[in-house]
Design a protein around this motif. Structure first.
Motif, PDB file in Angstrom:
ATOM      1  N   SER A  50     -66.724 -33.266   5.837  1.00  0.00           N
ATOM      2  CA  SER A  50     -68.194 -34.387   6.840  1.00  0.00           C
ATOM      3  C   SER A  50     -69.472 -34.355   6.237  1.00  0.00           C
ATOM      4  CB  SER A  50     -67.930 -33.102   8.409  1.00  0.00           C
ATOM      5  OG  SER A  50     -66.913 -33.261   9.058  1.00  0.00           O
TER       6      SER A  50
ATOM      7  N   GLU B 237     -73.448 -34.580   7.668  1.00  0.00           N
ATOM      8  CA  GLU B 237     -74.560 -34.252   8.851  1.00  0.00           C
ATOM      9  C   GLU B 237     -75.899 -35.121   8.788  1.00  0.00           C
ATOM     10  OE1 GLU B 237     -75.385 -31.319  12.734  1.00  0.00           O
ATOM     11  OE2 GLU B 237     -74.283 -31.150  10.948  1.00  0.00           O
ATOM     12  N   VAL B 238     -76.522 -36.465   9.820  1.00  0.00           N
ATOM     13  CA  VAL B 238     -77.088 -36.657  10.104  1.00  0.00           C
ATOM     14  C   VAL B 238     -78.153 -35.939  10.523  1.00  0.00           C
ATOM     15  CG1 VAL B 238     -76.159 -38.819  10.927  1.00  0.00           C
ATOM     16  CG2 VAL B 238     -76.548 -37.490  12.816  1.00  0.00           C
TER      17      VAL B 238
ATOM     18  N   GLU C 136     -78.929 -43.209   9.405  1.00  0.00           N
ATOM     19  CA  GLU C 136     -78.049 -42.532   8.788  1.00  0.00           C
ATOM     20  C   GLU C 136     -75.988 -42.881   8.396  1.00  0.00           C
ATOM     21  OE1 GLU C 136     -79.846 -38.669   8.891  1.00  0.00           O
ATOM     22  OE2 GLU C 136     -81.340 -38.963  10.660  1.00  0.00           O
ATOM     23  N   ALA C 137     -75.675 -42.259   9.196  1.00  0.00           N
ATOM     24  CA  ALA C 137     -74.479 -42.090   9.491  1.00  0.00           C
ATOM     25  C   ALA C 137     -73.787 -43.971   8.225  1.00  0.00           C
ATOM     26  CB  ALA C 137     -73.528 -42.427  10.703  1.00  0.00           C
TER      27      ALA C 137
ATOM     28  N   LEU D  43     -74.519 -42.784   4.632  1.00  0.00           N
ATOM     29  CA  LEU D  43     -73.532 -41.747   4.445  1.00  0.00           C
ATOM     30  C   LEU D  43     -72.292 -41.945   3.846  1.00  0.00           C
ATOM     31  CD1 LEU D  43     -74.947 -38.810   6.574  1.00  0.00           C
ATOM     32  CD2 LEU D  43     -75.175 -38.677   4.332  1.00  0.00           C
ATOM     33  N   ALA D  44     -71.722 -42.917   5.007  1.00  0.00           N
ATOM     34  CA  ALA D  44     -70.393 -43.199   5.080  1.00  0.00           C
ATOM     35  C   ALA D  44     -70.203 -44.099   3.302  1.00  0.00           C
ATOM     36  CB  ALA D  44     -70.026 -44.256   6.634  1.00  0.00           C
TER      37      ALA D  44
ATOM     38  N   VAL E 199     -65.972 -39.669   3.859  1.00  0.00           N
ATOM     39  CA  VAL E 199     -67.167 -39.444   4.630  1.00  0.00           C
ATOM     40  C   VAL E 199     -66.277 -39.281   5.775  1.00  0.00           C
ATOM     41  CG1 VAL E 199     -69.657 -39.128   5.687  1.00  0.00           C
ATOM     42  CG2 VAL E 199     -68.568 -39.710   2.777  1.00  0.00           C
TER      43      VAL E 199
ATOM     44  N   VAL F 230     -69.008 -38.147   9.182  1.00  0.00           N
ATOM     45  CA  VAL F 230     -70.161 -37.939   9.695  1.00  0.00           C
ATOM     46  C   VAL F 230     -70.515 -37.689  10.833  1.00  0.00           C
ATOM     47  CG1 VAL F 230     -72.175 -39.788   9.811  1.00  0.00           C
ATOM     48  CG2 VAL F 230     -71.629 -40.400   8.788  1.00  0.00           C
TER      49      VAL F 230
ATOM     50  N   THR G 100     -66.122 -39.950  12.976  1.00  0.00           N
ATOM     51  CA  THR G 100     -67.688 -38.935  13.065  1.00  0.00           C
ATOM     52  C   THR G 100     -66.812 -37.607  13.640  1.00  0.00           C
ATOM     53  OG1 THR G 100     -67.138 -40.222  15.474  1.00  0.00           O
ATOM     54  CG2 THR G 100     -68.618 -40.934  13.816  1.00  0.00           C
TER      55      THR G 100
END
Length: 217
Positions: free
Chosen positions: A55, A57-58, A69-70, A73-74, A80, A82, A104
């Motif tokens: 995990s 985080e945004v 952002e997600a 990150l992904a 990942v 998020v 998520t």
């Protein structure tokens, strides 16, 4: 019940992995702030250190920012997940990300109504913060029990990830209730194996072994 280790410290992750006890990792901005390495470089290393979900985080507070952002990150690694804060804008982002196939974890959950909304939005995980509720003289584990009941009543697929774990009792209670995951700080993970009677028993066995004929040779 699966165990995720709650840390951004690579040494702790590797040691817990060596024990064969962890199934994933949860991080947050506060945990990354404790480390000296660039957060993105460290996140990449963590994602490649473990096979299970990680995990990340945004930090945005609007749906548009969170989705942007997600997606970024992904792209770090396929494992990942998020983390999205429990806000109405967050729920909007969760719905969009769910439709895009991005996993998520709705974080900072403190009520069953919040958990219900997260499930309806399509969250992969919900993270009730049991320790923080206990700190306010509320019953954090009762919240977990309520969420599990609601999800079972309606067949929601969102998994219950017990967070803000402070002691082994939280983990045992979560397991008895049927929670899917507990995310555990490294120091609490180590406490799970300890019991004074185990220590006393081992000491006695070793003392007795010293008296056993032939044992010294």
């Amino acid at each position: 019940m699966r165990f995720f280790i709650d840390t951004a410290n690579l040494a702790e992750i590797r040691e817990a992995k060596a024990y064969g006890l962890i199934d994933g990792v949860t991080t947050n901005p506060s945990l990354f702030s404790k480390e000296s390495e660039n957060w993105r470089t460290l996140a990449d290393k963590i994602c490649h250190e473990v096979d299970g979900p990680v995990s990340l985080e945004v930090v945005g507070t609007t749906a548009e920012d969170m989705v942007r952002e997600a997606r970024d990150l992904a792209g770090i690694a396929p494992n990942v997940v998020v983390k999205i804060p429990m806000l109405m804008e967050g729920l909007k982002a969760v719905r969009q990300l769910s439709e895009e196939g991005i996993s998520t974890n709705v974080t900072l959950c403190f009520s069953p109504s919040q958990a219900l909304l997260a499930a309806k939005a399509g969250a992969t995980y919900i993270s009730p913060f049991v320790g923080r509720l206990d700190d306010t003289s509320s019953d954090g584990m009762e919240l977990v029990n309520q969420i599990i009941t609601i999800y079972r009543n309606y067949g929601f697929k969102t998994q219950v990830l017990v967070a803000s774990v402070r002691n082994p009792i939280h983990i045992v209670q979560a397991a008895l209730m049927g929670a899917d995951v507990a995310t555990i700080p490294f120091k609490v993970l180590n406490r799970l194996s300890r019991h004074p009677l185990t220590d006393a028993g081992l000491t006695q066995f070793l003392e007795d072994w010293k008296k056993t004929p032939g044992a010294q040779g």
